[in-house]
Design an enzyme around this catalytic site. Structure first.
Site, PDB file in Angstrom:
ATOM      1  CE  LYS A 199      55.302  48.566  46.886  1.00  0.00           C
ATOM      2  NZ  LYS A 199      55.013  47.776  45.751  1.00  0.00           N
ATOM      3  CE  LYS A 226      47.975  48.952  47.631  1.00  0.00           C
ATOM      4  NZ  LYS A 226      48.114  48.538  46.287  1.00  0.00           N
ATOM      5  CE  LYS A 286      50.164  42.277  42.162  1.00  0.00           C
ATOM      6  NZ  LYS A 286      51.254  43.246  42.180  1.00  0.00           N
TER       7      LYS A 286
HETATM    8  P1  ATP Z   1      52.118  45.058  45.555  1.00  0.00           P
HETATM    9  O1  ATP Z   1      51.547  44.530  46.830  1.00  0.00           O
HETATM   10  O2  ATP Z   1      53.028  44.094  44.866  1.00  0.00           O
HETATM   11  O3  ATP Z   1      52.642  46.444  45.647  1.00  0.00           O
HETATM   12  P2  ATP Z   1      49.452  45.567  44.568  1.00  0.00           P
HETATM   13  O4  ATP Z   1      48.544  44.465  45.026  1.00  0.00           O
HETATM   14  O5  ATP Z   1      49.310  46.891  45.207  1.00  0.00           O
HETATM   15  O6  ATP Z   1      50.931  45.076  44.537  1.00  0.00           O
HETATM   16  P3  ATP Z   1      49.891  46.546  41.857  1.00  0.00           P
HETATM   17  O7  ATP Z   1      50.606  45.711  40.867  1.00  0.00           O
HETATM   18  O8  ATP Z   1      50.673  47.631  42.504  1.00  0.00           O
HETATM   19  O9  ATP Z   1      49.222  45.668  42.992  1.00  0.00           O
HETATM   20  O10 ATP Z   1      48.584  47.154  41.201  1.00  0.00           O
HETATM   21  C1  ATP Z   1      47.902  46.661  40.084  1.00  0.00           C
HETATM   22  C2  ATP Z   1      46.587  47.372  39.898  1.00  0.00           C
HETATM   23  O11 ATP Z   1      45.672  46.963  40.932  1.00  0.00           O
HETATM   24  C3  ATP Z   1      46.660  48.889  40.017  1.00  0.00           C
HETATM   25  O12 ATP Z   1      45.745  49.469  39.098  1.00  0.00           O
HETATM   26  C4  ATP Z   1      46.225  49.185  41.406  1.00  0.00           C
HETATM   27  O13 ATP Z   1      45.702  50.474  41.561  1.00  0.00           O
HETATM   28  C5  ATP Z   1      45.165  48.111  41.599  1.00  0.00           C
HETATM   29  N1  ATP Z   1      45.022  47.754  43.002  1.00  0.00           N
HETATM   30  C6  ATP Z   1      45.993  47.271  43.810  1.00  0.00           C
HETATM   31  N2  ATP Z   1      45.523  47.015  45.044  1.00  0.00           N
HETATM   32  C7  ATP Z   1      44.202  47.365  45.005  1.00  0.00           C
HETATM   33  C8  ATP Z   1      43.162  47.354  45.987  1.00  0.00           C
HETATM   34  N3  ATP Z   1      43.385  46.931  47.210  1.00  0.00           N
HETATM   35  N4  ATP Z   1      41.930  47.772  45.615  1.00  0.00           N
HETATM   36  C9  ATP Z   1      41.690  48.207  44.365  1.00  0.00           C
HETATM   37  N5  ATP Z   1      42.634  48.251  43.392  1.00  0.00           N
HETATM   38  C10 ATP Z   1      43.871  47.834  43.707  1.00  0.00           C
END
Ligand code: ATP
Ligand code: LTN
Length: 335
Positions: free
Chosen positions: A116, A198, A201
């Site tokens: 980040k 990965k 969002k």
């Molecule tokens: P950002 O892009 O805003 O950092 P993010 O999509 O990584 O967000 P988070 O809010 O950080 O989402 O994560 C919420 C939950 O979803 C956490 O338990 C995280 O481990 C899970 N998660 C996030 N991305 C994935 C993915 N690609 N596959 C499986 N689990 C995920």
């Protein structure tokens, strides 16, 4: 099992975008399977979100949509405590105490911080650095036994365990040391455009992810455009991350075992794979999207849940917070 005997689960998602099928598979769908056997708290971690600059009105809307989505996805608000992190001041208060039990070197090693800070180079703030300490506070405040998360959060969870153990070694058993709960399949759903990264969002390219609110035709189109490779025949292997990802998604949304999902597609063409996977996602999300739209219209119902659950969370959090405050030597409140 009575509510008192059940173990405690805590998890959270940042309201930083529209949640993706990665969040759904890696987190929320697993939560729905656990809600009967555990006492669960599911939080919209809005305090974590401001470690990256947010539009205030949008953050507020997204936090509400996130809690609404929890319900739409099948989490029962009468059984689980679903609330905003910022409504329970204990999170920030415990985080301060835990900051004093966390080393700079530990935080410096965190992969998410490195990623980040590379992405938001003009705003590497102290909150971004101490983000995992707030996460530890979230978890430890509720004497959590189990934390269901995607694979990316494993390192943060190990740190939370380390901090809890360190504190307990000084003051006795104040915190339960939490265990991670990471599913074997689906814990890391990959980007549809860059399948070695990965799905996230906050990806700038919306073709990289499927949002839970994408219309059926958009879902089908995004899956059709998903990056695979120049082969034509499906095989399931680490060397074909795009194809593997689509089969993993299929297995998770249909709840069909990974072995049987592999059998279904091996030897088939990519066109057929993409068609079937796209349709399976549409099928899974359709009822969730309908419920979400209905719930959004029911303002009073959502308000009442937010109020009630926030109060319960606050009550539970205060119990652990007071214990920790007393242990470190803060004066006891006179009532
Ligand atoms: P950002 O892009 O805003 O950092 P993010 O999509 O990584 O967000 P988070 O809010 O950080 O989402 O994560 C919420 C939950 O979803 C956490 O338990 C995280 O481990 C899970 N998660 C996030 N991305 C994935 C993915 N690609 N596959 C499986 N689990 C995920
Ligand atoms: N750091 C997590 C979100 C998060 C969380 C938590 C997850 C904040 N507090 C407590 C589980 C338990 C993330 O970035 N996905």
């Amino acid at each position: 099992m009575s509510a008192e005997q059940k173990k405690i689960i805590f998890s959270g998602i940042q309201p930083t975008g529209v949640i993706t099928i990665g969040n759904y598979i890696g987190a929320i769908k697993n939560w729905t399977k656990l809600q009967d056997d555990y006492n669960c708290l599911f939080c919209a971690v809005d305090m974590h979100s401001i470690t990256v600059r947010q539009d205030p009105a949008l953050l507020r809307k997204r936090a509400r949509d996130l809690l609404t989505m929890y319900i739409a996805a099948g989490l029962d608000p009468e059984k689980n405590i679903m609330y905003y992190q910022s409504h329970v001041s204990g999170h920030a208060e415990l985080a301060w105490i835990l900051n004093c039990f966390t080393y700079m070197g530990e935080l410096n090693r965190m992969t998410q911080f490195k990623e980040k800070s590379a992405k938001h180079g003009s705003n590497i703030n102290a909150g971004l650095f101490t983000y995992p300490v707030l996460m530890a506070a979230d978890i430890l405040l509720y004497q959590t036994d189990l934390v269901p998360v995607g694979h990316d959060q494993k390192q943060h969870l190990e740190l939370a365990r380390e901090i809890a153990t360190r504190f307990n070694n000084v003051y006795g058993d104040v915190f339960t040391v939490p265990e991670p709960y990471i599913a074997k399949v689906g814990a890391k759903i990959m980007s549809l455009q860059e399948p070695t990264k990965k799905m996230s969002k906050s990806d700038e390219n919306p073709n990289g992810y499927i949002s839970l609110m994408d219309e059926p035709n958009v879902i089908i189109k995004k899956i059709k455009r998903a990056v695979t490779d120049s082969d034509r025949e499906v095989t399931y292997s680490e060397s074909k991350p795009g194809v593997k990802n689509l089969i993993d998604i299929y297995s998770c949304v249909t709840s069909e075992s990974i072995e049987s999902s592999i059998d279904r597609f091996v030897g088939k063409g990519y066109g057929e794979l993409k068609q079937v996977v796209g349709e399976a996602i549409v099928e899974e999300l359709k009822p969730v999207q309908e419920r979400f739209k209905d719930l959004q219209k029911n303002k009073d119902y959502i308000d009442s849940i937010i109020k009630k659950n926030g109060e319960t969370a606050n009550y539970l959090a205060t119990k652990t917070l007071r214990k920790a405050q007393k242990k470190v030597g803060f004066p006891v409140r006179i009532r």
